[in-house]
Design a protein around this motif. Structure first.
Motif, PDB file in Angstrom:
ATOM      1  N   TRP A  72       8.636   6.379  -7.174  1.00  0.00           N
ATOM      2  CA  TRP A  72       9.555   5.777  -7.795  1.00  0.00           C
ATOM      3  C   TRP A  72       9.755   5.738  -9.057  1.00  0.00           C
ATOM      4  O   TRP A  72      10.901   6.104  -9.768  1.00  0.00           O
ATOM      5  N   GLU A  73       8.406   5.978  -9.986  1.00  0.00           N
ATOM      6  CA  GLU A  73       8.633   6.380 -11.431  1.00  0.00           C
ATOM      7  C   GLU A  73       9.053   7.630 -11.502  1.00  0.00           C
ATOM      8  O   GLU A  73       9.714   8.005 -12.724  1.00  0.00           O
ATOM      9  N   ALA A  74       8.838   8.570 -10.862  1.00  0.00           N
ATOM     10  CA  ALA A  74       9.297  10.047 -11.199  1.00  0.00           C
ATOM     11  C   ALA A  74      10.959  10.099 -11.076  1.00  0.00           C
ATOM     12  O   ALA A  74      11.648  10.829 -11.771  1.00  0.00           O
ATOM     13  N   ASN A 107       7.848  -5.669  -9.901  1.00  0.00           N
ATOM     14  CA  ASN A 107       6.430  -5.166 -10.010  1.00  0.00           C
ATOM     15  C   ASN A 107       6.317  -3.802  -9.462  1.00  0.00           C
ATOM     16  O   ASN A 107       5.434  -3.087  -9.558  1.00  0.00           O
ATOM     17  N   GLY A 108       7.307  -3.506  -8.504  1.00  0.00           N
ATOM     18  CA  GLY A 108       7.149  -2.266  -7.775  1.00  0.00           C
ATOM     19  C   GLY A 108       6.133  -2.401  -6.584  1.00  0.00           C
ATOM     20  O   GLY A 108       5.386  -3.329  -6.417  1.00  0.00           O
ATOM     21  N   PRO A 109       6.228  -1.160  -5.874  1.00  0.00           N
ATOM     22  CA  PRO A 109       5.076  -1.171  -4.627  1.00  0.00           C
ATOM     23  C   PRO A 109       3.424  -1.095  -5.164  1.00  0.00           C
ATOM     24  O   PRO A 109       3.258  -0.611  -5.978  1.00  0.00           O
ATOM     25  N   GLN A 110       2.803  -1.695  -4.346  1.00  0.00           N
ATOM     26  CA  GLN A 110       1.037  -1.620  -4.456  1.00  0.00           C
ATOM     27  C   GLN A 110       0.776  -0.163  -4.059  1.00  0.00           C
ATOM     28  O   GLN A 110      -0.330   0.167  -5.092  1.00  0.00           O
ATOM     29  N   SER A 111       1.439   0.400  -3.442  1.00  0.00           N
ATOM     30  CA  SER A 111       1.130   1.710  -3.000  1.00  0.00           C
ATOM     31  C   SER A 111       0.967   2.660  -4.151  1.00  0.00           C
ATOM     32  O   SER A 111       2.277   2.967  -4.832  1.00  0.00           O
ATOM     33  N   GLU A 112      -0.031   3.361  -4.792  1.00  0.00           N
ATOM     34  CA  GLU A 112       0.065   4.304  -5.917  1.00  0.00           C
ATOM     35  C   GLU A 112       0.913   5.284  -5.673  1.00  0.00           C
ATOM     36  O   GLU A 112       1.682   5.995  -6.593  1.00  0.00           O
ATOM     37  N   GLU A 113       1.088   5.872  -4.290  1.00  0.00           N
ATOM     38  CA  GLU A 113       1.723   7.079  -3.981  1.00  0.00           C
ATOM     39  C   GLU A 113       3.179   6.781  -4.031  1.00  0.00           C
ATOM     40  O   GLU A 113       3.962   7.511  -4.748  1.00  0.00           O
ATOM     41  N   LEU A 114       3.569   5.483  -3.526  1.00  0.00           N
ATOM     42  CA  LEU A 114       4.999   5.205  -3.441  1.00  0.00           C
ATOM     43  C   LEU A 114       5.485   4.823  -5.124  1.00  0.00           C
ATOM     44  O   LEU A 114       6.541   5.326  -5.284  1.00  0.00           O
ATOM     45  N   ARG A 115       4.598   4.280  -5.803  1.00  0.00           N
ATOM     46  CA  ARG A 115       4.903   3.818  -7.419  1.00  0.00           C
ATOM     47  C   ARG A 115       5.006   5.237  -8.028  1.00  0.00           C
ATOM     48  O   ARG A 115       6.319   5.010  -8.668  1.00  0.00           O
ATOM     49  N   ARG A 116       4.243   6.035  -7.972  1.00  0.00           N
ATOM     50  CA  ARG A 116       4.491   7.352  -8.664  1.00  0.00           C
ATOM     51  C   ARG A 116       5.881   8.011  -8.215  1.00  0.00           C
ATOM     52  O   ARG A 116       6.587   8.671  -8.869  1.00  0.00           O
TER      53      ARG A 116
END
Length: 195
Positions: A122-124, A111-120
């Motif tokens: 990773w997605e980048a 599901n990935g990290p809960q932190s939106e910043e960290l998630r973005r």
């Protein structure tokens, strides 16, 4: 996935019937709850928390009283039911082992990290949630019931171990990933339970 609901499911149905504006958040509850139960039947150790599985494990050919409600009437049917339970656990264990190996090779995600910043971040880099790498493509495994949530939990435990560091790992906290609130969304992710 359409078997009758247990007490929790009936209570939820009653609640949503009493408050109709909430009903859109709980579509096809029977299917969703039964889907989760089916997933847990394949999860090593977790399956023992289901009454049906415990009843089958503990039943003997001399005493079939506790399993008659599941349609088990003879010692042969009990033997078949026990074989099915053992087969589901073996299959779930094999999937969990292979998932662990694939995760270590970077071939699937949770599901990935809960932190939106960290998630973005990773997605980048091309990261895709709840996906498995097949060749050069990342494909969602959400339709692979009953194993999709088991796969996500394994990847999430690995991700959490990376994010939390070695002290967290050494304290044996990887198992907490299965109990954390973060996994509520993965258990509700199928389309028949909306949120």
């Amino acid at each position: 996935l359409t078997t009758e609901l247990g007490s929790l499911g009936r209570a939820m149905d009653t609640l949503f019937d009493a408050f109709p504006p909430l009903k859109p958040f709980y579509l096809f509850g029977r299917t969703g709850i039964n889907g989760m139960k089916f997933t847990f039947k394949h999860a090593p150790l977790i399956n023992a928390f289901q009454k049906e599985v415990r009843d089958i494990y503990l039943a003997t050919a001399d005493n079939l009283d506790a399993v008659r409600i599941y349609g088990i009437e003879t010692p042969e049917e009990l033997a078949n039911a026990k074989a099915i339970v053992h087969g589901r656990v073996a299959l779930g264990s094999a999937v969990a082992f292979m998932a662990g190996q694939a995760y270590l090779k970077g071939m699937f995600t949770g599901n990935g990290p809960q932190s939106e910043e960290l998630r973005r971040t990773w997605e980048a880099t091309g990261w895709k949630p709840r996906s498995i790498k097949v060749g050069n493509a990342w494909l969602s495994y959400d339709s692979l019931e009953p194993f999709n949530n088991i796969l996500a939990a394994i990847a999430d435990a690995g991700d959490n171990a990376k994010l939390m560091g070695p002290e967290w790992q050494e304290q044996g906290m990887a198992g907490a990933a299965f109990r954390s609130e973060e996994h509520t969304s993965e258990l509700q992710s199928p389309c028949y339970i909306s949120y």
